[in-house]
Design a protein around this motif. Structure first.
Motif, mmCIF file in Angstrom:
data_model
loop_
_atom_site.group_PDB
_atom_site.id
_atom_site.type_symbol
_atom_site.label_atom_id
_atom_site.label_comp_id
_atom_site.label_asym_id
_atom_site.label_seq_id
_atom_site.Cartn_x
_atom_site.Cartn_y
_atom_site.Cartn_z
ATOM 1 N N ASP A 49 -5.674 41.343 -57.668
ATOM 2 C CA ASP A 49 -4.248 41.616 -57.864
ATOM 3 C C ASP A 49 -3.748 41.160 -59.232
ATOM 4 O O ASP A 49 -2.611 40.695 -59.374
ATOM 5 C CB ASP A 49 -3.409 40.983 -56.755
ATOM 6 N N ASN A 50 -4.624 41.294 -60.247
ATOM 7 C CA ASN A 50 -4.237 40.953 -61.626
ATOM 8 C C ASN A 50 -3.655 39.546 -61.725
ATOM 9 O O ASN A 50 -2.685 39.311 -62.444
ATOM 10 C CB ASN A 50 -3.237 41.970 -62.181
ATOM 11 N N GLU A 51 -4.255 38.588 -61.039
ATOM 12 C CA GLU A 51 -3.730 37.228 -61.069
ATOM 13 C C GLU A 51 -3.856 36.625 -62.466
ATOM 14 O O GLU A 51 -4.743 36.974 -63.242
ATOM 15 C CB GLU A 51 -4.434 36.331 -60.058
ATOM 16 N N TYR A 52 -2.954 35.725 -62.782
ATOM 17 C CA TYR A 52 -2.929 35.055 -64.083
ATOM 18 C C TYR A 52 -4.167 34.186 -64.245
ATOM 19 O O TYR A 52 -4.536 33.424 -63.340
ATOM 20 C CB TYR A 52 -1.665 34.209 -64.188
ATOM 21 N N GLU A 53 -4.823 34.272 -65.415
ATOM 22 C CA GLU A 53 -6.059 33.542 -65.663
ATOM 23 C C GLU A 53 -5.935 32.486 -66.752
ATOM 24 O O GLU A 53 -6.850 31.689 -66.951
ATOM 25 C CB GLU A 53 -7.175 34.520 -66.059
ATOM 26 N N GLY A 54 -4.842 32.463 -67.488
ATOM 27 C CA GLY A 54 -4.684 31.485 -68.553
ATOM 28 C C GLY A 54 -4.009 32.100 -69.758
ATOM 29 O O GLY A 54 -3.640 33.279 -69.759
ATOM 30 N N GLY A 55 -3.867 31.310 -70.791
ATOM 31 C CA GLY A 55 -3.213 31.796 -71.998
ATOM 32 C C GLY A 55 -3.650 31.002 -73.207
ATOM 33 O O GLY A 55 -4.412 30.038 -73.108
ATOM 34 N N PHE A 56 -3.152 31.408 -74.357
ATOM 35 C CA PHE A 56 -3.492 30.721 -75.607
ATOM 36 C C PHE A 56 -2.466 31.071 -76.664
ATOM 37 O O PHE A 56 -1.649 31.980 -76.497
ATOM 38 C CB PHE A 56 -4.899 31.106 -76.083
ATOM 39 N N ARG A 57 -2.512 30.328 -77.742
ATOM 40 C CA ARG A 57 -1.729 30.621 -78.937
ATOM 41 C C ARG A 57 -2.684 30.822 -80.108
ATOM 42 O O ARG A 57 -3.779 30.249 -80.138
ATOM 43 C CB ARG A 57 -0.759 29.486 -79.250
ATOM 44 N N VAL A 58 -2.278 31.632 -81.060
ATOM 45 C CA VAL A 58 -3.035 31.808 -82.301
ATOM 46 C C VAL A 58 -2.368 30.938 -83.347
ATOM 47 O O VAL A 58 -1.229 31.199 -83.760
ATOM 48 C CB VAL A 58 -3.064 33.279 -82.739
ATOM 49 N N THR A 59 -3.070 29.884 -83.763
ATOM 50 C CA THR A 59 -2.509 28.875 -84.648
ATOM 51 C C THR A 59 -3.203 28.891 -85.998
ATOM 52 O O THR A 59 -4.250 29.516 -86.176
ATOM 53 C CB THR A 59 -2.616 27.484 -84.019
ATOM 54 N N ALA A 60 -2.641 28.174 -86.953
ATOM 55 C CA ALA A 60 -3.132 28.193 -88.333
ATOM 56 C C ALA A 60 -4.536 27.610 -88.440
ATOM 57 O O ALA A 60 -4.853 26.566 -87.853
ATOM 58 C CB ALA A 60 -2.178 27.415 -89.235
ATOM 59 N N ALA A 61 -5.381 28.297 -89.205
ATOM 60 C CA ALA A 61 -6.720 27.785 -89.509
ATOM 61 C C ALA A 61 -6.706 26.907 -90.740
ATOM 62 O O ALA A 61 -7.575 26.045 -90.912
ATOM 63 C CB ALA A 61 -7.690 28.946 -89.706
ATOM 64 N N SER A 62 -5.730 27.124 -91.625
ATOM 65 C CA SER A 62 -5.634 26.352 -92.861
ATOM 66 C C SER A 62 -4.224 26.532 -93.417
ATOM 67 O O SER A 62 -3.391 27.236 -92.842
ATOM 68 C CB SER A 62 -6.668 26.836 -93.880
ATOM 69 N N LEU A 86 -6.733 41.562 -68.738
ATOM 70 C CA LEU A 86 -5.602 42.243 -69.356
ATOM 71 C C LEU A 86 -4.880 41.199 -70.186
ATOM 72 O O LEU A 86 -4.487 40.154 -69.661
ATOM 73 C CB LEU A 86 -4.669 42.813 -68.297
ATOM 74 N N LEU A 87 -4.716 41.461 -71.464
ATOM 75 C CA LEU A 87 -4.088 40.505 -72.374
ATOM 76 C C LEU A 87 -2.722 41.032 -72.788
ATOM 77 O O LEU A 87 -2.576 42.216 -73.107
ATOM 78 C CB LEU A 87 -4.966 40.299 -73.603
ATOM 79 N N ALA A 88 -1.715 40.156 -72.784
ATOM 80 C CA ALA A 88 -0.353 40.550 -73.163
ATOM 81 C C ALA A 88 0.204 39.556 -74.158
ATOM 82 O O ALA A 88 0.025 38.343 -74.013
ATOM 83 C CB ALA A 88 0.550 40.617 -71.937
ATOM 84 N N SER A 89 0.902 40.055 -75.164
ATOM 85 C CA SER A 89 1.607 39.206 -76.116
ATOM 86 C C SER A 89 2.952 38.814 -75.531
ATOM 87 O O SER A 89 3.765 39.674 -75.192
ATOM 88 C CB SER A 89 1.803 39.939 -77.443
ATOM 89 N N SER A 90 3.162 37.503 -75.413
ATOM 90 C CA SER A 90 4.454 36.961 -74.985
ATOM 91 C C SER A 90 5.223 36.625 -76.256
ATOM 92 O O SER A 90 5.175 35.513 -76.782
ATOM 93 C CB SER A 90 4.225 35.707 -74.124
ATOM 94 N N GLN A 91 5.950 37.625 -76.745
ATOM 95 C CA GLN A 91 6.550 37.521 -78.076
ATOM 96 C C GLN A 91 7.604 36.419 -78.145
ATOM 97 O O GLN A 91 7.772 35.767 -79.174
ATOM 98 C CB GLN A 91 7.163 38.868 -78.459
ATOM 99 N N GLY A 92 8.293 36.174 -77.032
ATOM 100 C CA GLY A 92 9.390 35.220 -77.055
ATOM 101 C C GLY A 92 8.977 33.782 -77.257
ATOM 102 O O GLY A 92 9.794 32.957 -77.696
ATOM 103 N N ASP A 93 7.710 33.437 -76.919
ATOM 104 C CA ASP A 93 7.264 32.059 -77.135
ATOM 105 C C ASP A 93 5.961 31.985 -77.928
ATOM 106 O O ASP A 93 5.247 30.981 -77.888
ATOM 107 C CB ASP A 93 7.133 31.301 -75.811
ATOM 108 N N ASN A 94 5.634 33.078 -78.640
ATOM 109 C CA ASN A 94 4.471 33.087 -79.542
ATOM 110 C C ASN A 94 3.178 32.703 -78.833
ATOM 111 O O ASN A 94 2.384 31.892 -79.331
ATOM 112 C CB ASN A 94 4.702 32.159 -80.742
ATOM 113 N N SER A 95 2.950 33.314 -77.667
ATOM 114 C CA SER A 95 1.721 33.028 -76.940
ATOM 115 C C SER A 95 1.137 34.328 -76.405
ATOM 116 O O SER A 95 1.729 35.411 -76.542
ATOM 117 C CB SER A 95 1.981 32.045 -75.788
ATOM 118 N N PHE A 96 -0.059 34.205 -75.787
ATOM 119 C CA PHE A 96 -0.724 35.341 -75.162
ATOM 120 C C PHE A 96 -1.093 34.947 -73.741
ATOM 121 O O PHE A 96 -1.565 33.832 -73.494
ATOM 122 C CB PHE A 96 -1.977 35.748 -75.940
ATOM 123 N N ALA A 97 -0.876 35.868 -72.798
ATOM 124 C CA ALA A 97 -1.182 35.626 -71.398
ATOM 125 C C ALA A 97 -2.299 36.567 -70.962
ATOM 126 O O ALA A 97 -2.306 37.747 -71.321
ATOM 127 C CB ALA A 97 0.056 35.845 -70.523
#
Length: 418
Positions: free
Chosen positions: A344-357, A324-335
């Motif tokens: 129990d839907n435990e947290y598996e990690g996160g990432f940010r979408v950053t500039a390619a160029s 299950l992926l969620a946008s964490s809008q307040g800090d520009n990340s995804f959980a």
């Protein structure tokens, strides 16, 4: 119609590893910028959905909402191939159409045969809109098949519609041969379950099954009651939603509270599986600035997502696992959370979408997201993730600029599996 008001029932995942550094993932493509002004057709990117062309996956489509700008349809190169305006209000004095969220229904049986549909929440008119998908239709793949007599989702009359406490978030669900839409109501905690129905001449309508009201006030561990700080009269609304078809669970993002898990038929007791960091923080609303001034943080919030929580989407995997992926809008990340209920839907990690160029930027203040874990031709053989970008670069100081980013889903899965 039946309605349920839900008392708070919480189960929260472990909050360890809060300081983990998030992976950075770069997009492969982006849509042309949308501009929320008169010159740009008041187009404001919000929410995408991905339609897979089973006969030719490389010719699949992304359908996306642009609020007052209506709908946009893109190919896998992120090129626009169709634009559909939002309908006007009944009169010039009434609220105009405003397309908020979009999702898909596959193989709905109509009088003209089975068809795939894009389903849209029209916040301006408090209705759902339906668009038949035909990839090779001359003039564009989407055709409006909304029954002209569809009723308002929540409002009693046009005056109430103009107040804009209307259809907002949206998720579709097909179960035992019937198709449904889960629809949230703007500035309230209400979620409605609607059954989608065929009507004459290949059109689509709906009927309400039941509604459910999530909590708006919460009891903190120190015994105090807490309500998120909002404009007077508003309640903490839901927007991002997705249904897991494997188990019939609806995940709903209450923007200033956290992520709820509940039965998609809106029976039973919802459970809060994670909280935003700001959960429990008191605030004072300033009418002059229309902003909330936060007080001291009592430390009852989560560690993964920051308000608003938005853009929920599902990434299923062949073995029944997935995310299950969620946008964490307040800090520009995804959980990302484990899809399986046994974990129990435990947290598996996160990432940010950053500039390619310098010209292909990342995603900030993401509203909506959609993932499809299936091959999509040579461009996306590992699947696709589309996310909204709330601050499209380059920014024009005098224009609100938004768009959508296309990511290789394989990049996302690799980052989450590391």
């Amino acid at each position: 119609m039946t309605a349920t008001t839900v008392a708070l029932a919480m189960t929260l995942p472990a909050q360890a590893h809060a300081s983990d550094e998030l992976a950075a993932i770069t997009p492969r493509a982006e849509t042309a910028a949308l501009h929320d002004d008169k010159a740009g057709g008041n187009a404001d990117a919000d929410d995408p959905a991905i339609w897979r062309n089973a006969a030719d996956p490389g010719r699949s489509l992304v359908v996306a909402t642009a609020k007052k700008g209506g709908l946009r349809v893109y190919d896998l190169a992120a090129r626009q191939i169709q634009s559909i305006p939002a309908p006007a209000g009944p009169t010039s004095a009434d609220a105009p159409g405003r397309f908020n969220n979009v999702d898909l229904v596959h193989g709905l049986k109509l009088s003209t045969g089975r068809t795939d549909l894009a389903v849209v929440s029209d916040r301006g008119n408090d209705r759902l809109r339906f668009y038949r998908i035909d990839r090779d239709r001359a003039g564009g793949p989407l055709t409006d098949v909304t029954d002209p007599s569809v009723p308002p989702v929540f409002s009693a009359d046009q005056e109430e519609i103009n107040d804009q406490r209307t259809a907002y978030g949206l998720a579709t669900w097909t179960h035992r041969g019937r198709s449904y839409a889960l629809v949230s109501r703007r500035e309230t905690t209400t979620v409605a379950l609607l059954e989608l129905l065929p009507s004459g001449s290949g059109k689509v309508t709906y009927r309400e099954i039941r509604t459910l009201d999530l909590p708006s006030s919460f009891r903190l561990p120190d015994g105090r009651a807490w309500t998120p700080c909002l404009e007077p009269g508003e309640l903490p609304q839901v927007e991002g939603m997705v249904v897991d078809p494997a188990n019939g669970m609806l995940y709903a993002g209450q923007e200033d509270v956290g992520i709820w898990r509940m039965r998609a038929d809106l029976t039973g007791t919802p459970r809060l599986i994670d909280k935003v960091r700001e959960y429990g923080v008191p605030g004072t609303y300033d009418e002059a600035t229309e902003e909330c001034t936060p007080g001291a943080d009592p430390g009852y919030g989560g560690t993964r997502i920051s308000a608003d929580v938005e853009g929920l989407t599902l990434i299923p995997e062949d073995d029944g696992d997935g995310y299950l992926l969620a946008s964490s809008q307040g800090d520009n990340s995804f959980a990302a959370y484990d899809r399986e209920l046994s974990d129990d839907n435990e947290y598996e990690g996160g990432f940010r979408v950053t500039a390619a160029s310098a010209t292909l930027d990342g995603s900030e203040e993401c509203d909506g997201a959609a993932a499809l874990n299936a091959p999509l031709g040579r461009r996306y053989p590992n699947g696709l993730l589309v996310v909204q970008d709330g601050q499209e670069t380059p920014q024009d100081q005098d224009r609100d600029t938004t768009g959508f980013k296309f990511l290789d889903l394989g990049d996302v899965l690799n980052a989450l599996d590391d």
